[in-house]
Design an enzyme around this catalytic site. Structure first.
Site, PDB file in Angstrom:
ATOM      1  CG  ASP A   1       0.855  -5.470  -8.388  1.00  0.00           C
ATOM      2  OD1 ASP A   1       0.560  -6.665  -8.205  1.00  0.00           O
ATOM      3  OD2 ASP A   1       0.661  -4.583  -7.520  1.00  0.00           O
TER       4      ASP A   1
HETATM    5  C1  GLC Z   1       0.005  -5.143  -4.158  1.00  0.00           C
HETATM    6  C2  GLC Z   1      -0.886  -6.124  -4.873  1.00  0.00           C
HETATM    7  C3  GLC Z   1      -1.997  -5.462  -5.643  1.00  0.00           C
HETATM    8  C4  GLC Z   1      -2.427  -4.213  -4.903  1.00  0.00           C
HETATM    9  C5  GLC Z   1      -1.280  -3.234  -5.001  1.00  0.00           C
HETATM   10  C6  GLC Z   1      -1.556  -1.951  -4.205  1.00  0.00           C
HETATM   11  O1  GLC Z   1       1.319  -5.579  -4.177  1.00  0.00           O
HETATM   12  O2  GLC Z   1      -0.264  -7.095  -5.706  1.00  0.00           O
HETATM   13  O3  GLC Z   1      -3.074  -6.410  -5.748  1.00  0.00           O
HETATM   14  O4  GLC Z   1      -3.593  -3.659  -5.494  1.00  0.00           O
HETATM   15  O5  GLC Z   1      -0.040  -3.788  -4.558  1.00  0.00           O
HETATM   16  O6  GLC Z   1      -1.651  -2.248  -2.850  1.00  0.00           O
END
Ligand code: GLC
Length: 734
Positions: free
Chosen positions: A266
């Site tokens: 993430d």
């Molecule tokens: C965010 C989310 C994830 C998302 C990623 C990119 O913090 O937790 O679900 O796909 O970052 O935006």
């Protein structure tokens, strides 16, 4: 002479250039070679620097390919409900493109509520086509974290409280996204069940709860859906961050489940190089950096899997073999997508996508209560309909965090209702105002809440019926990433307003747009309540079609609505169980999540998991099995009939739960193990035949780390909801 010399020189040049291209063009990279061969070949041609560069971001949403070998970059994009707008190279903010306004599909709670796997297939295909058209290698979705607490800010992005329902709905979604040559990225693996302290909270649960509740949807997505990527979650599990967690990523995901795809972190979920290298992370994204400048903190070259990794490889602190495994997985992803020989072309904002979005919305809307057949409202029945509430006009495709969308269009509930019933019959009053949306649209009203309420009461007084359209709105702390709600209550004074409206007009229906349960102090005062999710671009059309009876609602709740917060398992063991003590959190309800808790503790929910009414009624015929006794490895052939005993065509999602009557461990009173949605004309009945593999009735014995079916009596319960059981039949397992 001169002419001959020129000819011979040009022949030599031609020969040399052919030889150069041959030398450059590796033989086995051509698209028709088996992928594993192409990986082997590409690896043999890549330098150490090129390999390391593939394992971390080069921009907000992309990572490097190998330009020298014609291997393209990997482009990822959110999200589970639609393709996020293009952002600047290294900023979250939109880049202002004019060709990236997408179709917004309903939030995944709505998809789950359809209890219809065909909808999941259609959903994945449509969103996959949009991601393909936008040249994305990876779609950062779907999310399948289990709905453990009604306060979790991101429940709207997930598929509810039951692991079986989530498992069945995620598989076709993943398969059909990937048929478009785009990788799904199933998230957030694992145990990201709240937003409160999501970056650090250290979750502690039993192996039983891990395997029986929190992993099944991911396991199904990998083993059946063949997901090409998985996103590690921010939180910790048993002391290791999930983006580099040995047990989750190496042992369970890659070893036990044979996952051959890419583990993507993430954004900002990576915390050190040693664990990133050793514990199964393949692609590091979003580590806090201002990226472009070398002087900035953590530019891309300083990512944990960038220079620190390269240096560690050169000093032989880290093995080439693990690096090659990471790069092989990323190459496999590329050869399955952007370098696949038969990658389709995708489609963007097409009429078919609108129809898909609308049908999923229509199938997911849940009719919670409907006394005196208040719904449907046939067009022309009433002269004056008052529509009240901010969610009737508010954009609900924006907000919520990373799943927020810039859409080609969005039909609001009010627009849909006006289109259906005619402007002359509709009067609108906002009724209440929420806080300013953080995501752009600002609903400015020069009234304060009291005058808004008074105006709404006036409108309601003079109307034949009232449609209140409220709920939550994906503002911060109201169904959004990064924060949980603090209470179960409807915000912005909605309850006070509803009470005031009821005083002047009893013919009032409540339509809630939300991704979470809310408490309903007025539940006994109103004749009709409809749970309408965040329905996307076609919201207003879907709601109007259900209101008017053009569509007969058939959705079922994918999560329980507790009467009060303390009734739910996550909130029954004090702070350590939710939101945790700031460091650790213990899911003390263990396997008893959702209806499993309400059943065991004999707590009546406000509305039960699997509950959903129709404009018609259904009768269930006697359920029988093909024999009374079975071996553990057999299938139970369950049959029963469903008859439409009402006047209009309707669909019913019959649910099949099993109860292990005699077990040596605690088990829920019932667990969902099958469902079947059937469309029936008035008076029509159909024979439903379902095969139930007994091996799926096992519990996870954490002492021997195996799934176990104990012999003895099992009862099969056939229900229209987890509480509305219509048929029972018991069998013996040898
Ligand atoms: C965010 C989310 C994830 C998302 C990623 C990119 O913090 O937790 O679900 O796909 O970052 O935006």
């Amino acid at each position: 002479m001169k002419k001959n010399r020129i000819i011979s020189i040009s022949i030599i040049c031609l020969l040399l250039s052919t030889m150069y291209i041959k030398a450059q063009k590796p033989t086995n990279l051509d698209v028709n070679q088996p992928i594993e061969k192409r990986i082997e070949n590409a690896l043999s041609l890549m330098t150490l620097e090129e390999k390391v560069a593939m394992c971390h971001a080069q921009s907000k949403f992309s990572s490097r390919g190998v330009p020298r070998l014609g291997i393209p970059e990997v482009w990822t994009d959110d999200g589970p409900h639609g393709i996020r707008e293009e952002v600047f190279w290294d900023k979250w903010s939109g880049a202002g493109w004019t060709n990236d306004s997408c179709t917004a599909f309903p939030a995944l709670t709505c998809l789950a509520a359809s209890f219809n796997t065909q909808m999941a297939l259609n959903y994945g295909n449509a969103i996959g086509e949009e991601a393909r058209y936008r040249n994305k290698t990876v779609l950062l979705g779907p999310g399948v974290n289990i709905y453990r607490t009604p306060l979790n800010g991101r429940n709207f992005e997930y598929m509810g409280e039951d692991p079986y329902l989530s498992s069945r709905m995620v598989v076709p979604y993943v398969q059909s996204v990937q048929q478009n040559g785009v990788a799904a990225c199933v998230k957030h693996f694992a145990l990201n069940n709240q937003e409160d302290k999501r970056m650090s909270i250290n979750v502690k649960i039993s192996d039983r709860a891990l395997h029986e509740i929190y992993l099944p949807a991911f396991k199904a997505a990998v083993e059946e859906g063949k997901a090409w990527s998985i996103m590690g979650s921010y939180n910790q599990f048993r002391g290791e961050h999930c983006c580099h967690n040995d047990l989750l990523l190496n042992k369970i995901l890659k070893n036990d489940w044979k996952f051959d795809g890419v583990v993507i972190s993430d954004w900002g979920g990576v915390h050190n190089t040693d664990q990133s290298v050793a514990n199964g992370l393949d692609l590091e994204m979003g580590t806090s950096t201002n990226g472009l400048t070398t002087s900035g903190t953590l530019p891309y070259s300083e990512y944990y899997l960038a220079n620190p990794y390269l240096i560690g490889l050169k000093t032989e602190k880290y093995s080439q073999q693990i690096l090659n495994d990471k790069v092989s997985r990323i190459l496999r992803l590329i050869f399955r997508t952007t370098m696949s020989a038969n990658r389709p072309y995708g489609k963007f904002v097409s009429p078919e996508h609108s129809e898909t979005a609308r049908k999923i919305a229509e199938e997911g809307i849940v009719l919670l209560k409907n006394e005196k057949h208040f719904f449907p409202i046939p067009v022309g029945k009433y002269k004056k309909i008052a529509v009240i509430g901010e969610n009737a006009i508010r954009s609900l495709v924006i907000g919520g965090g990373s799943s927020s969308l810039k859409v080609a269009y969005e039909v609001s509930p009010l627009q849909g209702i006006i289109k259906k019933y005619g402007e002359e019959h509709i009067v609108y009053s906002q009724g209440y105002i929420s806080t300013k949306s953080e995501y752009g649209q600002e609903l400015v009203s020069d009234f304060n809440n009291d005058s808004l309420m008074n105006a709404a009461v006036e409108a309601a007084k003079n109307a034949d019926i009232v449609l209140f359209i409220g709920g939550l709105n994906k503002n911060h702390f109201q169904d959004a990433e990064g924060g949980d709600r603090k209470t179960l209550e409807l915000p912005f004074g909605q309850n006070k307003l509803i009470t005031a409206l009821l005083k002047v007009n009893k013919n009032l229906a409540i339509i809630l747009c939300s991704g979470n349960a809310v408490s309903m102090p007025w539940v006994n005062e109103v004749p009709t309540i409809m749970q309408s999710w965040y329905l996307g671009s076609e919201a207003g059309n879907a709601i109007a079609n259900v209101l008017s009876g053009e569509v007969n609602p058939s959705g079922k709740l994918p999560f329980s609505f507790p009467k009060k917060l303390e009734d739910s398992g996550a909130h029954s063991f004090g702070q350590i169980s939710y939101p945790g003590d700031g460091i650790d959190e213990e899911y003390k309800e263990d396997i008893l999540v959702g209806y499993r808790w309400f059943d065991t503790k004999k707590i009546a929910p406000l509305f039960a998991f699997g509950h959903g009414l129709s404009y018609t009624s259904f009768e269930y015929g006697k359920a029988t099995t093909d024999k009374p006794t079975y071996k553990k490895d057999e299938l139970v052939k369950l049959t029963f009939t469903i008859k439409n005993t009402g006047k209009v065509t309707g669909a019913e999602a019959a649910q099949i739960y099993i109860s292990d009557e005699k077990s040596t461990v605690i088990r829920p009173l019932k667990e969902l193990k099958a469902f079947s949605k059937v469309l029936l004309e008035s008076s029509e009945s159909k024979l439903i035949e379902i095969n139930l593999p007994i091996k799926d009735w096992a519990f996870f014995n954490d002492k021997i780390q195996k799934w176990v079916v104990e012999p003895g009596k099992f009862t099969i319960l056939v229900g229209s909801s987890s509480l509305d059981i219509r048929q029972k039949v018991s069998i013996e397992v040898d």
